[in-house]
Motif scaffolding. Sequence first.
Motif, mmCIF file in Angstrom:
data_model
loop_
_atom_site.group_PDB
_atom_site.id
_atom_site.type_symbol
_atom_site.label_atom_id
_atom_site.label_comp_id
_atom_site.label_asym_id
_atom_site.label_seq_id
_atom_site.Cartn_x
_atom_site.Cartn_y
_atom_site.Cartn_z
ATOM 1 N N ASP A 107 0.813 -1.216 0.000
ATOM 2 C CA ASP A 107 0.000 0.000 0.000
ATOM 3 C C ASP A 107 0.846 1.265 0.000
ATOM 4 O OD1 ASP A 107 -2.496 -1.050 -0.229
ATOM 5 O OD2 ASP A 107 -3.043 -0.862 1.885
ATOM 6 N N PHE A 124 0.292 3.995 -2.985
ATOM 7 C CA PHE A 124 -0.231 5.346 -2.811
ATOM 8 C C PHE A 124 0.815 6.423 -3.077
ATOM 9 C CE2 PHE A 124 -3.575 2.962 -0.617
ATOM 10 C CZ PHE A 124 -4.672 3.527 -1.249
ATOM 11 N N LYS A 134 -0.110 9.303 -5.731
ATOM 12 C CA LYS A 134 0.069 10.722 -5.409
ATOM 13 C C LYS A 134 0.998 11.404 -6.397
ATOM 14 C CE LYS A 134 0.762 13.782 -1.459
ATOM 15 N NZ LYS A 134 1.029 13.844 0.007
ATOM 16 N N GLN A 147 -11.045 -0.559 1.027
ATOM 17 C CA GLN A 147 -10.102 0.262 1.787
ATOM 18 C C GLN A 147 -9.205 1.074 0.867
ATOM 19 O OE1 GLN A 147 -8.351 -2.885 4.130
ATOM 20 N NE2 GLN A 147 -9.668 -2.455 5.908
ATOM 21 N N ARG A 148 -8.721 0.446 -0.195
ATOM 22 C CA ARG A 148 -7.912 1.190 -1.163
ATOM 23 C C ARG A 148 -8.744 2.274 -1.843
ATOM 24 N NH1 ARG A 148 -3.306 -2.037 -4.700
ATOM 25 N NH2 ARG A 148 -1.818 -2.194 -2.973
ATOM 26 N N ARG A 159 -9.151 5.408 0.308
ATOM 27 C CA ARG A 159 -7.928 6.232 0.323
ATOM 28 C C ARG A 159 -7.712 6.915 -1.027
ATOM 29 N NH1 ARG A 159 -2.809 3.307 2.873
ATOM 30 N NH2 ARG A 159 -1.974 5.395 2.401
ATOM 31 N N CYS A 160 -8.019 6.200 -2.106
ATOM 32 C CA CYS A 160 -7.915 6.813 -3.433
ATOM 33 C C CYS A 160 -8.856 8.009 -3.553
ATOM 34 C CB CYS A 160 -8.242 5.798 -4.524
ATOM 35 S SG CYS A 160 -6.948 4.602 -4.858
ATOM 36 N N GLU A 211 -9.981 9.952 -1.192
ATOM 37 C CA GLU A 211 -9.460 11.071 -0.412
ATOM 38 C C GLU A 211 -8.373 11.807 -1.186
ATOM 39 O OE1 GLU A 211 -8.094 9.600 3.308
ATOM 40 O OE2 GLU A 211 -10.091 9.071 4.053
#
Length: 213
Positions: free
Chosen positions: A19, A23, A27, A51-52, A55-56, A58
């Motif tokens: 992860d 990420f 980013k 869950q991924r 976060r993606c 966000e």
Amino acid sequence: MLKIDYALMFVTDDSIKDDNKFFIILKEALKGGATIIQLREKTVDTLTFCQRALRCKELCDAYKVPLLINDRLDIALAIGADGVHIGQSDMPYHIARRLLGDNKIIGLSVSNIEQALQLNAKSADYIGISPIFSTNTKTTDLAKPLGISGLKEIRKLYTKPIVCIGGINKKNAQEIIVNGADGIAVISAVSKADNPKEATKELKRILCKTGTN
């Protein structure tokens, strides 16, 4: 419906299981100028995917870049994604549209001219020509590459945005745009680059020079 810039779609690399690395690359792609993100996960369980995806979402919200979910309408609905990208063997378009509503993006993969002329493709917000060139990133169930000639034929017949994926890099990106595509979608050109941010920026410069932005 959102105003979408399809010029440079980064499709996340589901071969990256770590992860932290995943990420960081995402980013960097956003910093480099990716205009739309597609989260693609083919092997993980639903919890990990969700869950991924959260976060993606966000990250994409922070950079004001739309997030699409590959295939999984349930994940898209659960996290409030901007839309989905579906294939020919995924959820039928009319059901996906009914579930998502009129204000979400639905893209559809096509591998030949016949698929591009079907009602599903005409109804979708954009089509993804897959693959445009040969690629090693997606190794299963790949159709024969359509190539530039196939893109040109579809462009004559299809009026909505076209995004091409498959074997795209800085050497051939311009040719795709010049011949009618509205954007490119890349995986390894960014995810496997030594510097994902600079790789994204270079692709963006090529696209801007060609006139997509």
